[in-house]
Enzyme design. Structure first.
Site, PDB file in Angstrom:
ATOM      1  N   ILE A  15       0.832  -1.283  -0.026  1.00 57.04           N
ATOM      2  CA  ILE A  15       0.057   0.094   0.125  1.00 57.04           C
ATOM      3  C   ILE A  15       0.953   1.165  -0.019  1.00 57.04           C
ATOM      4  O   ILE A  15       0.459   2.166  -0.788  1.00 57.04           O
ATOM      5  CB  ILE A  15      -0.869  -0.011   1.104  1.00 57.04           C
ATOM      6  CG1 ILE A  15      -1.704  -1.288   1.235  1.00 57.04           C
ATOM      7  CG2 ILE A  15      -1.884   1.250   1.116  1.00 57.04           C
ATOM      8  CD1 ILE A  15      -2.929  -1.359   2.467  1.00 57.04           C
ATOM      9  N   ASP A  35      12.144  -1.013   6.846  1.00 60.18           N
ATOM     10  CA  ASP A  35      13.355  -1.833   7.326  1.00 60.18           C
ATOM     11  C   ASP A  35      13.495  -3.107   6.112  1.00 60.18           C
ATOM     12  O   ASP A  35      14.194  -4.058   6.288  1.00 60.18           O
ATOM     13  CB  ASP A  35      13.299  -2.649   8.434  1.00 60.18           C
ATOM     14  CG  ASP A  35      12.272  -3.501   8.874  1.00 60.18           C
ATOM     15  OD1 ASP A  35      11.442  -3.743   7.662  1.00 60.18           O
ATOM     16  OD2 ASP A  35      12.081  -4.175   9.799  1.00 60.18           O
ATOM     17  N   ASP A  61      14.343   0.466  10.885  1.00 57.28           N
ATOM     18  CA  ASP A  61      13.388  -0.221  11.863  1.00 57.28           C
ATOM     19  C   ASP A  61      12.561   0.912  12.468  1.00 57.28           C
ATOM     20  O   ASP A  61      13.214   1.710  13.114  1.00 57.28           O
ATOM     21  CB  ASP A  61      14.043  -1.425  12.629  1.00 57.28           C
ATOM     22  CG  ASP A  61      13.030  -2.287  13.334  1.00 57.28           C
ATOM     23  OD1 ASP A  61      11.811  -1.888  13.544  1.00 57.28           O
ATOM     24  OD2 ASP A  61      13.419  -3.299  13.659  1.00 57.28           O
ATOM     25  N   TYR A 152      -2.582  -9.664  16.028  1.00 54.53           N
ATOM     26  CA  TYR A 152      -2.647  -8.805  15.209  1.00 54.53           C
ATOM     27  C   TYR A 152      -3.908  -7.617  15.388  1.00 54.53           C
ATOM     28  O   TYR A 152      -3.495  -6.451  15.459  1.00 54.53           O
ATOM     29  CB  TYR A 152      -2.568  -9.083  13.745  1.00 54.53           C
ATOM     30  CG  TYR A 152      -2.756  -8.096  12.704  1.00 54.53           C
ATOM     31  CD1 TYR A 152      -1.513  -7.393  12.045  1.00 54.53           C
ATOM     32  CD2 TYR A 152      -3.820  -8.045  12.014  1.00 54.53           C
ATOM     33  CE1 TYR A 152      -1.747  -6.366  11.247  1.00 54.53           C
ATOM     34  CE2 TYR A 152      -4.011  -6.899  11.070  1.00 54.53           C
ATOM     35  CZ  TYR A 152      -3.036  -6.034  10.560  1.00 54.53           C
ATOM     36  OH  TYR A 152      -3.119  -5.313   9.577  1.00 54.53           O
ATOM     37  N   ILE A 211      -7.426 -23.263  -0.149  1.00 53.72           N
ATOM     38  CA  ILE A 211      -8.511 -22.364   0.509  1.00 53.72           C
ATOM     39  C   ILE A 211      -8.695 -23.026   1.907  1.00 53.72           C
ATOM     40  O   ILE A 211      -8.870 -24.202   2.443  1.00 53.72           O
ATOM     41  CB  ILE A 211      -9.958 -22.496  -0.030  1.00 53.72           C
ATOM     42  CG1 ILE A 211      -9.917 -21.806  -1.408  1.00 53.72           C
ATOM     43  CG2 ILE A 211     -10.782 -21.980   0.932  1.00 53.72           C
ATOM     44  CD1 ILE A 211     -11.131 -21.989  -2.090  1.00 53.72           C
ATOM     45  N   ARG A 219     -15.228 -11.484   3.209  1.00 52.22           N
ATOM     46  CA  ARG A 219     -14.438 -10.664   3.342  1.00 52.22           C
ATOM     47  C   ARG A 219     -14.926  -9.467   2.390  1.00 52.22           C
ATOM     48  O   ARG A 219     -15.518  -9.636   1.464  1.00 52.22           O
ATOM     49  CB  ARG A 219     -12.929 -10.796   2.944  1.00 52.22           C
ATOM     50  CG  ARG A 219     -12.435 -11.834   3.795  1.00 52.22           C
ATOM     51  CD  ARG A 219     -12.049 -11.170   5.174  1.00 52.22           C
ATOM     52  NE  ARG A 219     -11.461 -12.082   6.463  1.00 52.22           N
ATOM     53  CZ  ARG A 219     -11.992 -12.977   7.121  1.00 52.22           C
ATOM     54  NH1 ARG A 219     -13.323 -13.012   7.108  1.00 52.22           N
ATOM     55  NH2 ARG A 219     -11.437 -13.907   7.699  1.00 52.22           N
TER      56      ARG A 219
END
Ligand SMILES: NC(=O)c1ccc[n+]([C@@H]2O[C@H](COP(=O)([O-])OP(=O)(O)OC[C@H]3O[C@@H](n4cnc5c(N)ncnc54)[C@H](O)[C@@H]3O)[C@@H](O)[C@H]2O)c1
Length: 321
Positions: A15, A35, A61, A152, A211, A219
């Site tokens: 992105i 990084d 980083d 996440y 899958i 989604r």
């Protein structure tokens, strides 16, 4: 007002590299912090070749203390913070590594921004912050309770809280874009919506496609140019907001696979099914009406057109090899 100088963390990624092209095309000077852990310099090839573009690359980083020195020295007006470990599965295997980059690295960026006069941070959050959302609350609006189901999702959600604290305590402005599953050219196989690039590549190469789960999980796939447009608009609008960036349409992984078999000319090719992934949510679709109000943003690209452009890009890459 259009800024003169910005910083893009994660700018060598999927992105980020598209965003940089849009910024450079408008004459904005861009410092990239990356990084190269999942991004690559080849993603910046177009940006580097742009005539008159002012691009500076810093391989560093975001966890490194040197990031603050860089912000102090380069004095960006706006920081687009996209650097992250963006692999949900990896966050379940290595939660500490995920938190290190996605929480502590983000905190370093926020703190450097506060100390050295950055006006605004524009953050790439994820629909993973919502986690489990009841069926009757789909498409998801921003006010729904956040119940992240992956590490996440937790790390992205934590940064949303820090953004709010930095805004109210230190006047560091922010907009957080809560991205649905982004897809488009240059996407690697590992990212959140890597499924489009994984499926397209295996179909084009005549390899079997796997899958995970039964493929009925849904989604909301949003094309990268539309996401870049939201980042662009957030420079001048949406202060202090967390905004969904998605299409409002959900598609099952099985249907997505079928569409890609058509676009790649491999109709009738059957996938292989494998066990589902821990931490993966069953349904995800975002209501982006609020981004319409605050940013005057609307999704533009139809899924079929976006998938065709991914496949054309892959074919062009393959023929250039
Ligand atoms: N792709 C999606 O569908 C999606 C959806 C929701 C949110 N996001 C978020 O958008 C952002 C960009 O995602 P992307 O798909 O372009 O992923 P990407 O992996 O292509 O880009 C991430 C970039 O960050 C860099 N990076 C990673 N760790 C770093 C570190 N410690 N220091 C400096 N740079 C580091 C990588 O090298 C890479 O260039 C991420 O924050 C991701 O979590 C992406």
């Amino acid at each position: 007002m259009t800024p003169v100088r910005v910083m893009v963390t994660g700018g060598a990624g999927f992105i980020g590299s598209h965003l940089i092209e849009r910024l450079l095309a408008s004459g904005i000077e861009v410092d990239v912090v990356d990084d190269l852990s999942s991004g690559s310099l080849s993603n910046l090839a177009t940006a580097r070749s742009m005539r008159g573009g002012k691009l500076h690359f810093h391989q560093i980083d975001v966890k490194d203390a040197g990031v603050a020195t860089l912000v102090e020295r380069r004095k960006p007006e706006i920081v687009f913070h996209l650097a992250a470990r963006s692999d949900v599965r990896m966050s379940m295997v290595d939660p500490m590594g995920d938190a290190d980059v996605n929480i502590l690295g983000s905190l370093r960026i926020l703190d450097a921004s506060r100390r050295f006069g950055v006006q605004k941070v524009i953050f790439a959050a994820s629909a993973g912050v919502y986690g489990f959302v009841p069926e009757d609350s789909m498409p998801i609006v921003e006010d729904v309770a956040h119940r992240p189901e992956s590490n996440y999702g937790i790390s992205k959600d934590t940064v949303l809280k820090y953004l709010e604290v930095y805004r109210s305590n230190y006047d560091l402005e922010y907009t957080a874009l809560i991205l649905a599953n982004v897809y488009g050219p240059r996407q690697g196989a590992r990212g959140e919506a890597g499924v489009v690039s994984v499926f397209a590549r295996s179909l084009l190469e005549g390899r079997p496609t796997t899958i995970f789960g039964d493929g009925t999980q849904t989604r909301d796939f949003i094309y990268v140019d539309d996401v870049v447009d939201a980042f662009w608009r957030a420079m001048d609008a949406g202060d202090g907001t967390q905004l969904n960036i998605g299409t409002g349409d959900e598609i099952s992984i099985n249907d997505l696979y079928h569409k890609l078999t058509v676009v790649t000319g491999r109709e009738g090719t059957l996938p292989i099914y494998a066990q589902g992934v821990t931490g993966e949510i069953k349904r995800s679709v975002l209501n982006a009406r609020r981004a319409g109000w605050y940013l005057r943003w609307h999704p533009f690209t139809k899924l079929g057109d976006g998938l065709r452009s991914v496949v054309s890009w892959m074919e062009a890459e393959a023929s250039a090899e």
